[in-house]
Motif scaffolding. Structure first.
Motif, PDB file in Angstrom:
ATOM      1  N   MET A 104       0.841  -1.204   0.000  1.00 19.86           N
ATOM      2  CA  MET A 104       0.000   0.000   0.000  1.00 19.86           C
ATOM      3  C   MET A 104       0.874   1.253   0.000  1.00 19.86           C
ATOM      4  SD  MET A 104      -3.008  -1.206   2.610  1.00 19.86           S
ATOM      5  CE  MET A 104      -3.896   0.333   2.588  1.00 19.86           C
ATOM      6  N   ASN A 105       1.899   1.268   0.831  1.00 16.49           N
ATOM      7  CA  ASN A 105       2.824   2.405   0.875  1.00 16.49           C
ATOM      8  C   ASN A 105       3.589   2.554  -0.437  1.00 16.49           C
ATOM      9  OD1 ASN A 105       2.088   3.051   3.495  1.00 16.49           O
ATOM     10  ND2 ASN A 105       3.764   1.886   4.404  1.00 16.49           N
ATOM     11  N   PHE A 106       3.910   1.448  -1.055  1.00 20.56           N
ATOM     12  CA  PHE A 106       4.653   1.424  -2.311  1.00 20.56           C
ATOM     13  C   PHE A 106       3.770   1.858  -3.489  1.00 20.56           C
ATOM     14  CE2 PHE A 106       6.639  -1.160  -5.806  1.00 20.56           C
ATOM     15  CZ  PHE A 106       7.862  -0.510  -5.835  1.00 20.56           C
ATOM     16  N   GLY A 107       2.471   1.574  -3.381  1.00 19.75           N
ATOM     17  CA  GLY A 107       1.533   1.964  -4.431  1.00 19.75           C
ATOM     18  C   GLY A 107       1.392   0.951  -5.555  1.00 19.75           C
ATOM     19  N   SER A 108       1.817  -0.288  -5.297  1.00 19.90           N
ATOM     20  CA  SER A 108       1.716  -1.338  -6.298  1.00 19.90           C
ATOM     21  C   SER A 108       1.438  -2.652  -5.569  1.00 19.90           C
ATOM     22  CB  SER A 108       3.027  -1.428  -7.083  1.00 19.90           C
ATOM     23  OG  SER A 108       2.841  -2.147  -8.259  1.00 19.90           O
ATOM     24  N   TYR A 109       0.834  -3.615  -6.289  1.00 22.59           N
ATOM     25  CA  TYR A 109       0.406  -4.853  -5.642  1.00 22.59           C
ATOM     26  C   TYR A 109       0.866  -6.073  -6.417  1.00 22.59           C
ATOM     27  CZ  TYR A 109      -2.373  -1.693  -2.933  1.00 22.59           C
ATOM     28  OH  TYR A 109      -2.750  -0.664  -2.116  1.00 22.59           O
ATOM     29  N   CYS A 110       1.078  -7.144  -5.693  1.00 24.00           N
ATOM     30  CA  CYS A 110       1.509  -8.419  -6.258  1.00 24.00           C
ATOM     31  C   CYS A 110       0.395  -9.443  -6.058  1.00 24.00           C
ATOM     32  CB  CYS A 110       2.789  -8.874  -5.560  1.00 24.00           C
ATOM     33  SG  CYS A 110       3.275 -10.569  -5.953  1.00 24.00           S
ATOM     34  N   PHE A 111      -0.065 -10.016  -7.148  1.00 23.34           N
ATOM     35  CA  PHE A 111      -1.126 -11.019  -7.110  1.00 23.34           C
ATOM     36  C   PHE A 111      -0.762 -12.190  -6.197  1.00 23.34           C
ATOM     37  CE2 PHE A 111      -2.785 -15.029  -8.761  1.00 23.34           C
ATOM     38  CZ  PHE A 111      -4.154 -14.799  -8.668  1.00 23.34           C
ATOM     39  N   TYR A 112       0.464 -12.662  -6.303  1.00 21.38           N
ATOM     40  CA  TYR A 112       0.887 -13.846  -5.543  1.00 21.38           C
ATOM     41  C   TYR A 112       0.987 -13.550  -4.057  1.00 21.38           C
ATOM     42  CZ  TYR A 112       1.767 -15.044 -10.322  1.00 21.38           C
ATOM     43  OH  TYR A 112       1.596 -15.248 -11.665  1.00 21.38           O
ATOM     44  N   CYS A 113       1.475 -12.368  -3.737  1.00 18.07           N
ATOM     45  CA  CYS A 113       1.569 -11.959  -2.333  1.00 18.07           C
ATOM     46  C   CYS A 113       0.180 -11.783  -1.730  1.00 18.07           C
ATOM     47  CB  CYS A 113       2.362 -10.660  -2.219  1.00 18.07           C
ATOM     48  SG  CYS A 113       3.988 -10.759  -2.987  1.00 18.07           S
ATOM     49  N   LEU A 114      -0.725 -11.188  -2.495  1.00 16.45           N
ATOM     50  CA  LEU A 114      -2.095 -11.013  -2.005  1.00 16.45           C
ATOM     51  C   LEU A 114      -2.804 -12.359  -1.874  1.00 16.45           C
ATOM     52  CD1 LEU A 114      -3.212  -7.782  -3.883  1.00 16.45           C
ATOM     53  CD2 LEU A 114      -2.568  -8.021  -1.479  1.00 16.45           C
ATOM     54  N   THR A 115      -2.491 -13.293  -2.761  1.00 17.95           N
ATOM     55  CA  THR A 115      -3.078 -14.629  -2.660  1.00 17.95           C
ATOM     56  C   THR A 115      -2.674 -15.289  -1.351  1.00 17.95           C
ATOM     57  OG1 THR A 115      -3.143 -14.898  -5.060  1.00 17.95           O
ATOM     58  CG2 THR A 115      -3.182 -16.912  -3.733  1.00 17.95           C
ATOM     59  N   THR A 116      -1.381 -15.233  -1.028  1.00 16.66           N
ATOM     60  CA  THR A 116      -0.949 -15.830   0.238  1.00 16.66           C
ATOM     61  C   THR A 116      -1.517 -15.075   1.439  1.00 16.66           C
ATOM     62  OG1 THR A 116       1.137 -14.597   0.290  1.00 16.66           O
ATOM     63  CG2 THR A 116       1.178 -16.777  -0.758  1.00 16.66           C
ATOM     64  N   THR A 117      -1.733 -13.776   1.273  1.00 17.54           N
ATOM     65  CA  THR A 117      -2.318 -12.981   2.359  1.00 17.54           C
ATOM     66  C   THR A 117      -3.756 -13.416   2.626  1.00 17.54           C
ATOM     67  OG1 THR A 117      -0.905 -11.095   1.856  1.00 17.54           O
ATOM     68  CG2 THR A 117      -2.890 -10.651   3.140  1.00 17.54           C
ATOM     69  N   VAL A 118      -4.513 -13.633   1.574  1.00 21.07           N
ATOM     70  CA  VAL A 118      -5.901 -14.074   1.727  1.00 21.07           C
ATOM     71  C   VAL A 118      -5.941 -15.494   2.295  1.00 21.07           C
ATOM     72  CG1 VAL A 118      -7.982 -14.702   0.427  1.00 21.07           C
ATOM     73  CG2 VAL A 118      -6.821 -12.540  -0.048  1.00 21.07           C
ATOM     74  N   LEU A 119      -4.997 -16.326   1.888  1.00 25.71           N
ATOM     75  CA  LEU A 119      -4.998 -17.721   2.341  1.00 25.71           C
ATOM     76  C   LEU A 119      -4.437 -17.921   3.748  1.00 25.71           C
ATOM     77  CD1 LEU A 119      -3.876 -19.583  -0.912  1.00 25.71           C
ATOM     78  CD2 LEU A 119      -6.173 -19.463   0.084  1.00 25.71           C
ATOM     79  N   SER A 120      -3.585 -17.009   4.219  1.00 20.33           N
ATOM     80  CA  SER A 120      -2.935 -17.237   5.515  1.00 20.33           C
ATOM     81  C   SER A 120      -3.914 -17.319   6.692  1.00 20.33           C
ATOM     82  CB  SER A 120      -1.818 -16.226   5.770  1.00 20.33           C
ATOM     83  OG  SER A 120      -2.278 -14.916   5.779  1.00 20.33           O
ATOM     84  N   PRO A 121      -4.982 -16.511   6.755  1.00 21.49           N
ATOM     85  CA  PRO A 121      -5.925 -16.724   7.856  1.00 21.49           C
ATOM     86  C   PRO A 121      -6.658 -18.066   7.749  1.00 21.49           C
ATOM     87  CG  PRO A 121      -6.230 -14.547   6.888  1.00 21.49           C
ATOM     88  CD  PRO A 121      -5.288 -15.302   6.010  1.00 21.49           C
TER      89      PRO A 121
END
Length: 131
Positions: A104-121
């Motif tokens: 968010m601070n960087f202003g760009s997003y990674c699909f793979y990182c967001l996928t693991t973020t959604v899956l981690s909980p």
């Protein structure tokens, strides 16, 4: 294998695969990081300074974490294994949340990182159910 162990195994396997792919790009063993939805965002995030804690590509750090989780899920279900799974799943969840903050601070997003973020909980929940 009970359903919660199967869910945890599936989530950890998908997350490990995603992070290995990112790590291979970060070490330039893969020339281009295909990025669904976010275009060049995956490469931008993977090349960002925050994506190399201690000089190590975070894709590899995540891949190792999820590989250890996979190994522990195959171990006999004793108390220390559950504690290790819980600690690693909690660490993955917090690390992914921090990663989203960095993106968010960087202003760009990674699909793979967001996928693991959604899956981690989901991983954390399924490990909790194994107690």
């Amino acid at each position: 294998m009970n359903i919660y162990r199967l869910i945890a195994f599936g989530v950890a396997a998908v997350s490990a695969a995603a992070m290995i792919y990112v790590g291979l790009y970060q070490s330039r063993l893969v020339g281009r990081l295909l990025c669904p939805i976010f275009g060049d965002g995956c490469e931008g995030v993977a090349d960002a300074p925050f994506a190399r804690p201690f000089g190590i590509p975070d894709g590899y750090i995540g891949a190792v974490l999820y590989a250890v989780v996979l190994g522990l899920l195959l171990a006999p279900p004793v108390r220390w294994v559950w504690i290790a799974l819980f600690v690693l799943s909690t660490a993955a969840t917090f690390a992914n949340i921090l990663g989203v903050r960095d993106m968010m601070n960087f202003g760009s997003y990674c699909f793979y990182c967001l996928t693991t973020t959604v899956l981690s909980p989901v991983l954390l929940w399924s490990v909790w159910q194994l107690r």
